[in-house]
Scaffold this active site. Sequence first.
Site, mmCIF file in Angstrom:
data_model
loop_
_atom_site.group_PDB
_atom_site.id
_atom_site.type_symbol
_atom_site.label_atom_id
_atom_site.label_comp_id
_atom_site.label_asym_id
_atom_site.label_seq_id
_atom_site.Cartn_x
_atom_site.Cartn_y
_atom_site.Cartn_z
ATOM 1 N N THR A 127 3.673 36.134 25.823
ATOM 2 C CA THR A 127 4.110 35.471 27.134
ATOM 3 C C THR A 127 5.575 36.249 27.441
ATOM 4 O O THR A 127 6.302 36.011 26.583
ATOM 5 C CB THR A 127 3.876 34.183 27.526
ATOM 6 O OG1 THR A 127 4.753 34.013 28.699
ATOM 7 C CG2 THR A 127 4.469 33.387 26.257
ATOM 8 N N ASP A 129 7.573 34.551 29.210
ATOM 9 C CA ASP A 129 8.064 33.367 29.223
ATOM 10 C C ASP A 129 8.655 32.830 27.828
ATOM 11 O O ASP A 129 9.588 31.775 27.806
ATOM 12 C CB ASP A 129 7.386 32.123 29.896
ATOM 13 C CG ASP A 129 6.884 32.469 31.399
ATOM 14 O OD1 ASP A 129 7.532 33.437 32.058
ATOM 15 O OD2 ASP A 129 6.467 31.482 32.028
ATOM 16 N N ARG A 164 30.258 37.881 47.245
ATOM 17 C CA ARG A 164 29.098 36.883 47.711
ATOM 18 C C ARG A 164 28.820 36.274 46.573
ATOM 19 O O ARG A 164 28.966 36.513 45.322
ATOM 20 C CB ARG A 164 27.887 37.922 48.237
ATOM 21 C CG ARG A 164 28.010 38.372 49.567
ATOM 22 C CD ARG A 164 26.782 39.353 49.741
ATOM 23 N NE ARG A 164 26.826 39.789 51.184
ATOM 24 C CZ ARG A 164 26.320 41.002 51.382
ATOM 25 N NH1 ARG A 164 26.005 41.902 50.495
ATOM 26 N NH2 ARG A 164 26.389 41.317 52.765
HETATM 27 O O1 F6P Z 1 3.040 32.940 32.454
HETATM 28 C C1 F6P Z 1 3.932 33.956 32.896
HETATM 29 C C2 F6P Z 1 4.310 34.010 34.038
HETATM 30 O O2 F6P Z 1 5.178 35.169 34.360
HETATM 31 C C3 F6P Z 1 5.189 32.851 34.887
HETATM 32 O O3 F6P Z 1 6.363 32.805 34.476
HETATM 33 C C4 F6P Z 1 4.631 32.872 36.245
HETATM 34 O O4 F6P Z 1 4.729 31.779 36.984
HETATM 35 C C5 F6P Z 1 3.326 33.385 36.215
HETATM 36 O O5 F6P Z 1 3.443 34.463 34.951
HETATM 37 C C6 F6P Z 1 3.016 34.188 37.544
HETATM 38 O O6 F6P Z 1 2.010 34.960 37.270
HETATM 39 P P1 F6P Z 1 0.779 35.513 38.426
HETATM 40 O O7 F6P Z 1 1.661 36.075 39.621
HETATM 41 O O8 F6P Z 1 0.355 36.803 37.988
HETATM 42 O O9 F6P Z 1 -0.011 34.363 38.759
#
Ligand code: F6P
Length: 345
Positions: A127, A129, A164
């Site tokens: 991930t 994240d 800005r």
């Molecule tokens: O899980 C990873 C992630 O990048 C999150 O940070 C984000 O909310 C999500 O995926 C968005 O994913 P998608 O737009 O593919 O549903």
Amino acid sequence: MFKVAILTGGGDCPGLNAVIRAVVRRAEFHAFEVMGIRDGWKGLLETEGRTQRLTLESVADILHVGGTILGTSRTNPFKRHNGAEKLLENVAELGIGAIVAVGGEDTLGVAHRLHELGAKVVGVPKTIDNDLSGTDFTFGFDTAVSIATEAIDRIHTTAESHQRVMVVEVMGRHAGWISTYAGLAGGADVILIPEVPVHLDRVCEHLQHRRLMGKSFSIVVVAEGARLASGELPKKSARLGDEFEHERLGGIGQLIAEEVEKRTGFETRVTVLGHIQRGGTPTAHDRVLATRFGVFACDLVAQGHFGKMAALRGAEIVAVPLAEAVSKLKTVDPALYELAKGFFG
Ligand code: F6P
């Protein structure tokens, strides 16, 4: 020949193809056959046209390529009627001896539950994240941070030219790892994360203080999952949830930018990096990490160590129980966030 299936689930992530390649290469060593499953867990529920033999040829020249050659989905078999039972039946029918599931909290949460039902599963942590427990880092995170840092660097120069406030919204649903790392690396003046409610008055005071100190511009980095302490939500919040009940995020950067401009009078712009952070070629770091995870996962299968995930601890790749990986999310270390705060302003 012992058959190992591999699938990639959840949001895609740079380095997925490096894992697939590594599993197939290592499988040669163990004399395993590898079956690629398309579209995450969906491919084991609706198997028609979603299985393919993976050979050395089919994984040639994919190491540096972003996305996943297997496709992905956010399918949760436990949300479907008799989904888990059907999936296990299909696994048996396809002659699959073990499954390598590459994913984050959702995909590996399913892997863990299937393991409890008797499936032979190992996990690989993915991930951007970086919010998965049990591992110091997931692959994909380094690439996302590099992209976000480069974006902040670019925004820096235009912020300065125009004097800005620039709000940069990065990904990070539950945890602000990308925001904290990219913010630190890019010299952001404020970093906002989901773990800490955002007090807009404090943010504005801080930006005003910078102006008084002679700083003509400011950069605010905000994770998409950050929330205002006041409870006000971004406008687009009526969004459909997926099978893991995640709502579609976005809009917090816009909300903060509007409020900052209104309250301070400073001209403010917002940039949402979105999926740019997830697409494209993985960094060398992520290619190496993904490769090490893939080899290790294949070795776990060979050793019969199921219900485990390949994880990075320090410099070592180790096995951790899937149960540990999915037990709770790994949020930003408060000490790291405090350190980052020392550089605000
Ligand atoms: O899980 C990873 C992630 O990048 C999150 O940070 C984000 O909310 C999500 O995926 C968005 O994913 P998608 O737009 O593919 O549903």
